[in-house]
Design a protein around this motif. Structure first.
Motif, PDB file in Angstrom:
ATOM      1  N   VAL A 106       0.816  -1.212   0.000  1.00  0.00           N
ATOM      2  CA  VAL A 106       0.000   0.000   0.000  1.00  0.00           C
ATOM      3  C   VAL A 106       0.853   1.267   0.000  1.00  0.00           C
ATOM      4  O   VAL A 106       0.360   2.348  -0.368  1.00  0.00           O
ATOM      5  CB  VAL A 106      -1.003   0.027   1.180  1.00  0.00           C
ATOM      6  CG1 VAL A 106      -2.033  -1.088   1.016  1.00  0.00           C
ATOM      7  CG2 VAL A 106      -0.291  -0.068   2.519  1.00  0.00           C
ATOM      8  N   HIS A 107       2.119   1.125   0.386  1.00  0.00           N
ATOM      9  CA  HIS A 107       3.019   2.285   0.366  1.00  0.00           C
ATOM     10  C   HIS A 107       4.451   1.793   0.487  1.00  0.00           C
ATOM     11  O   HIS A 107       4.726   0.865   1.244  1.00  0.00           O
ATOM     12  CB  HIS A 107       2.686   3.245   1.515  1.00  0.00           C
ATOM     13  CG  HIS A 107       3.198   4.628   1.308  1.00  0.00           C
ATOM     14  ND1 HIS A 107       2.685   5.479   0.358  1.00  0.00           N
ATOM     15  CD2 HIS A 107       4.188   5.315   1.920  1.00  0.00           C
ATOM     16  CE1 HIS A 107       3.335   6.631   0.402  1.00  0.00           C
ATOM     17  NE2 HIS A 107       4.263   6.557   1.337  1.00  0.00           N
ATOM     18  N   PHE A 108       5.354   2.433  -0.248  1.00  0.00           N
ATOM     19  CA  PHE A 108       6.786   2.141  -0.180  1.00  0.00           C
ATOM     20  C   PHE A 108       7.486   3.460   0.070  1.00  0.00           C
ATOM     21  O   PHE A 108       7.367   4.388  -0.724  1.00  0.00           O
ATOM     22  CB  PHE A 108       7.256   1.476  -1.482  1.00  0.00           C
ATOM     23  CG  PHE A 108       8.705   1.043  -1.473  1.00  0.00           C
ATOM     24  CD1 PHE A 108       9.417   0.854  -0.296  1.00  0.00           C
ATOM     25  CD2 PHE A 108       9.340   0.805  -2.668  1.00  0.00           C
ATOM     26  CE1 PHE A 108      10.742   0.449  -0.312  1.00  0.00           C
ATOM     27  CE2 PHE A 108      10.670   0.386  -2.705  1.00  0.00           C
ATOM     28  CZ  PHE A 108      11.373   0.217  -1.521  1.00  0.00           C
ATOM     29  N   ARG A 109       8.196   3.533   1.198  1.00  0.00           N
ATOM     30  CA  ARG A 109       8.791   4.803   1.629  1.00  0.00           C
ATOM     31  C   ARG A 109      10.254   4.631   2.016  1.00  0.00           C
ATOM     32  O   ARG A 109      10.626   3.647   2.652  1.00  0.00           O
ATOM     33  CB  ARG A 109       8.015   5.352   2.821  1.00  0.00           C
ATOM     34  CG  ARG A 109       8.555   6.685   3.358  1.00  0.00           C
ATOM     35  CD  ARG A 109       7.607   7.234   4.418  1.00  0.00           C
ATOM     36  NE  ARG A 109       8.148   8.398   5.106  1.00  0.00           N
ATOM     37  CZ  ARG A 109       7.993   9.661   4.704  1.00  0.00           C
ATOM     38  NH1 ARG A 109       7.320   9.917   3.604  1.00  0.00           N
ATOM     39  NH2 ARG A 109       8.502  10.650   5.405  1.00  0.00           N
ATOM     40  N   VAL A 110      11.044   5.622   1.629  1.00  0.00           N
ATOM     41  CA  VAL A 110      12.419   5.771   2.098  1.00  0.00           C
ATOM     42  C   VAL A 110      12.389   6.836   3.178  1.00  0.00           C
ATOM     43  O   VAL A 110      11.884   7.937   2.948  1.00  0.00           O
ATOM     44  CB  VAL A 110      13.363   6.239   0.960  1.00  0.00           C
ATOM     45  CG1 VAL A 110      14.744   6.564   1.517  1.00  0.00           C
ATOM     46  CG2 VAL A 110      13.445   5.212  -0.149  1.00  0.00           C
ATOM     47  N   ASP A 111      12.895   6.495   4.356  1.00  0.00           N
ATOM     48  CA  ASP A 111      12.966   7.480   5.433  1.00  0.00           C
ATOM     49  C   ASP A 111      14.121   7.103   6.342  1.00  0.00           C
ATOM     50  O   ASP A 111      14.132   6.014   6.920  1.00  0.00           O
ATOM     51  CB  ASP A 111      11.656   7.508   6.222  1.00  0.00           C
ATOM     52  CG  ASP A 111      11.523   8.745   7.098  1.00  0.00           C
ATOM     53  OD1 ASP A 111      12.509   9.105   7.788  1.00  0.00           O
ATOM     54  OD2 ASP A 111      10.437   9.352   7.097  1.00  0.00           O
ATOM     55  N   GLY A 112      15.097   7.987   6.443  1.00  0.00           N
ATOM     56  CA  GLY A 112      16.276   7.718   7.265  1.00  0.00           C
ATOM     57  C   GLY A 112      15.952   7.449   8.717  1.00  0.00           C
ATOM     58  O   GLY A 112      16.726   6.814   9.427  1.00  0.00           O
ATOM     59  N   ARG A 113      14.791   7.887   9.158  1.00  0.00           N
ATOM     60  CA  ARG A 113      14.381   7.671  10.551  1.00  0.00           C
ATOM     61  C   ARG A 113      13.588   6.378  10.733  1.00  0.00           C
ATOM     62  O   ARG A 113      13.264   6.006  11.848  1.00  0.00           O
ATOM     63  CB  ARG A 113      13.546   8.862  11.030  1.00  0.00           C
ATOM     64  CG  ARG A 113      14.307  10.177  10.935  1.00  0.00           C
ATOM     65  CD  ARG A 113      13.391  11.370  11.077  1.00  0.00           C
ATOM     66  NE  ARG A 113      12.454  11.411   9.942  1.00  0.00           N
ATOM     67  CZ  ARG A 113      11.469  12.268   9.810  1.00  0.00           C
ATOM     68  NH1 ARG A 113      11.261  13.176  10.744  1.00  0.00           N
ATOM     69  NH2 ARG A 113      10.681  12.258   8.757  1.00  0.00           N
TER      70      ARG A 113
END
Length: 159
Positions: A4-11
């Motif tokens: 449903v969602h693919f995210r890059v987040d350093g945190r």
């Protein structure tokens, strides 16, 4: 069911992911794909505290996530896929991921990084990975929170 969602987040998992993004995407499974987190009980404990309690949480190395996704998701599984950087995202695509939208969130300042925008800094290796993703046809966009407008990454990336 889908990713449903693919995210890059350093945190990785934090307030925005736990509250805003989870509410908007309604996942029942968050997968953190990161080799370091998968081998660190301390990191896993911190991420478990930040994750929404009603959502299943998996923290696995990249290769295991590739194998899991390639087997196919369960019919009732709505996955929020989360990686720490675009290098890891690119590894997932090289391993066979076909989801063609990639939300790039906070990638903070780091040594030897190039500033692409106020909250987007990339190393040479990350820039190379971004270009590979774009060449692959992945719709890479910058968006911190769901109510922000999506910003196409392509104009920020100089080949």
């Amino acid at each position: 069911m889908p990713i449903v969602h693919f995210r890059v987040d350093g945190r990785l998992i934090h307030g925005q992911v736990a509250l805003a993004w989870s509410k908007m995407t309604n996942p029942n499974h968050i997968i953190v794909a990161n080799d370091m987190v998968a081998s660190s009980p301390q990191q896993q404990a911190i991420l478990r505290l930040a994750a929404p309690k009603q959502v299943r949480l998996s923290m696995q190395p990249i290769d295991k996530v590739i194998a899991y996704l390639n087997r196919g998701l369960a019919p009732n599984e709505n996955v929020f896929l989360l990686v720490k950087d675009v290098v890891d995202a690119n590894k997932l695509y090289e391993g066979g991921l076909t989801h063609m939208d990639l939300n790039i969130g906070n990638m903070t300042h780091k040594p030897n990084a190039t500033k692409l925008s106020d909250k987007l800094f990339v190393t040479d290796k990350e820039l190379e990975s971004l270009n590979k993703l774009i060449d692959r046809g992945v719709n890479c966009y910058f968006q911190m929170i769901p109510t922000d407008s999506k910003q196409d990454i392509r104009p920020l990336v100089k080949k």
